[in-house]
Write a protein that holds these residues in place. Structure first.
Motif, PDB file in Angstrom:
ATOM      1  N   UNK A  37      17.254  74.344   1.477  1.00  0.00           N
ATOM      2  CA  UNK A  37      18.606  74.886   1.610  1.00  0.00           C
ATOM      3  C   UNK A  37      18.854  75.384   3.038  1.00  0.00           C
ATOM      4  N   UNK A  38      17.861  76.035   3.612  1.00  0.00           N
ATOM      5  CA  UNK A  38      17.984  76.494   4.997  1.00  0.00           C
ATOM      6  C   UNK A  38      18.165  75.311   5.950  1.00  0.00           C
ATOM      7  N   UNK A  39      17.393  74.244   5.730  1.00  0.00           N
ATOM      8  CA  UNK A  39      17.520  73.060   6.591  1.00  0.00           C
ATOM      9  C   UNK A  39      18.882  72.397   6.428  1.00  0.00           C
ATOM     10  N   UNK A  40      19.368  72.366   5.214  1.00  0.00           N
ATOM     11  CA  UNK A  40      20.675  71.747   4.990  1.00  0.00           C
ATOM     12  C   UNK A  40      21.802  72.564   5.621  1.00  0.00           C
ATOM     13  N   UNK A  41      21.684  73.866   5.583  1.00  0.00           N
ATOM     14  CA  UNK A  41      22.733  74.717   6.140  1.00  0.00           C
ATOM     15  C   UNK A  41      22.722  74.745   7.666  1.00  0.00           C
ATOM     16  N   UNK A  42      21.547  74.609   8.272  1.00  0.00           N
ATOM     17  CA  UNK A  42      21.460  74.709   9.729  1.00  0.00           C
ATOM     18  C   UNK A  42      21.297  73.358  10.414  1.00  0.00           C
ATOM     19  N   UNK A  43      21.132  72.297   9.677  1.00  0.00           N
ATOM     20  CA  UNK A  43      20.916  70.948  10.202  1.00  0.00           C
ATOM     21  C   UNK A  43      19.675  70.842  11.088  1.00  0.00           C
ATOM     22  N   UNK A  45      16.025  69.598  11.235  1.00  0.00           N
ATOM     23  CA  UNK A  45      15.184  68.650  10.498  1.00  0.00           C
ATOM     24  C   UNK A  45      13.776  68.610  11.089  1.00  0.00           C
ATOM     25  N   UNK A  46      13.139  69.733  11.145  1.00  0.00           N
ATOM     26  CA  UNK A  46      11.786  69.829  11.681  1.00  0.00           C
ATOM     27  C   UNK A  46      10.783  69.726  10.531  1.00  0.00           C
ATOM     28  N   UNK A  47       9.790  68.862  10.677  1.00  0.00           N
ATOM     29  CA  UNK A  47       8.828  68.642   9.604  1.00  0.00           C
ATOM     30  C   UNK A  47       7.932  69.856   9.361  1.00  0.00           C
ATOM     31  N   UNK A  48       7.555  70.556  10.434  1.00  0.00           N
ATOM     32  CA  UNK A  48       6.691  71.712  10.242  1.00  0.00           C
ATOM     33  C   UNK A  48       7.425  72.861   9.571  1.00  0.00           C
ATOM     34  N   UNK A  49       8.738  72.864   9.642  1.00  0.00           N
ATOM     35  CA  UNK A  49       9.509  73.911   8.996  1.00  0.00           C
ATOM     36  C   UNK A  49       9.375  73.832   7.473  1.00  0.00           C
ATOM     37  N   UNK A  50       9.167  72.659   6.935  1.00  0.00           N
ATOM     38  CA  UNK A  50       8.982  72.542   5.492  1.00  0.00           C
ATOM     39  C   UNK A  50       7.533  72.793   5.095  1.00  0.00           C
ATOM     40  N   UNK A  51       6.602  72.436   5.956  1.00  0.00           N
ATOM     41  CA  UNK A  51       5.195  72.498   5.591  1.00  0.00           C
ATOM     42  C   UNK A  51       4.610  73.900   5.714  1.00  0.00           C
ATOM     43  N   UNK A  52       4.830  74.563   6.812  1.00  0.00           N
ATOM     44  CA  UNK A  52       4.165  75.838   7.095  1.00  0.00           C
ATOM     45  C   UNK A  52       4.586  76.953   6.137  1.00  0.00           C
TER      46      UNK A  52
END
Length: 89
Positions: A37-43, A45-52
């Motif tokens: 949801x955070x990625x969708x709201x801020x656009x 698209x960093x892969x480490x943002x989902x993993x860490x």
């Protein structure tokens, strides 16, 4: 070992596996939804943002629930599996 005893032991083992995995899977789902949801709201698209964050939440919950997991597995072995191995059933 009778068929009914086999299926009852299998059922109890699957239930314990479900109970043990529930906290970790629930936190992984919740943190994945929040980060998505955070990625969708801020656009972003960093892969480490989902993993860490997901990995950190899973490790934290695993550390916090290790006592529960250990007690649940020990109870399964003590109450269900050891009497079968010892021939008490």
């Amino acid at each position: 070992m009778g068929e009914a005893l086999f299926y009852d032991t299998l059922r109890q083992g699957l239930w314990v596996a479900f109970l043990i995995s529930l906290p970790i899977l629930g936190v992984a789902l919740a943190s994945g939804l929040i980060v998505g949801l955070f990625q969708a709201l801020t656009s972003i698209q960093e892969m480490t943002l989902t993993f860490v964050p997901k990995l950190a939440a899973i490790v934290l919950v695993f550390w916090a629930s290790m006592g529960f997991m250990t007690q649940t597995l020990v109870a399964l072995f003590r109450d269900v599996l050891m009497p079968i191995v010892a021939g008490g059933w």
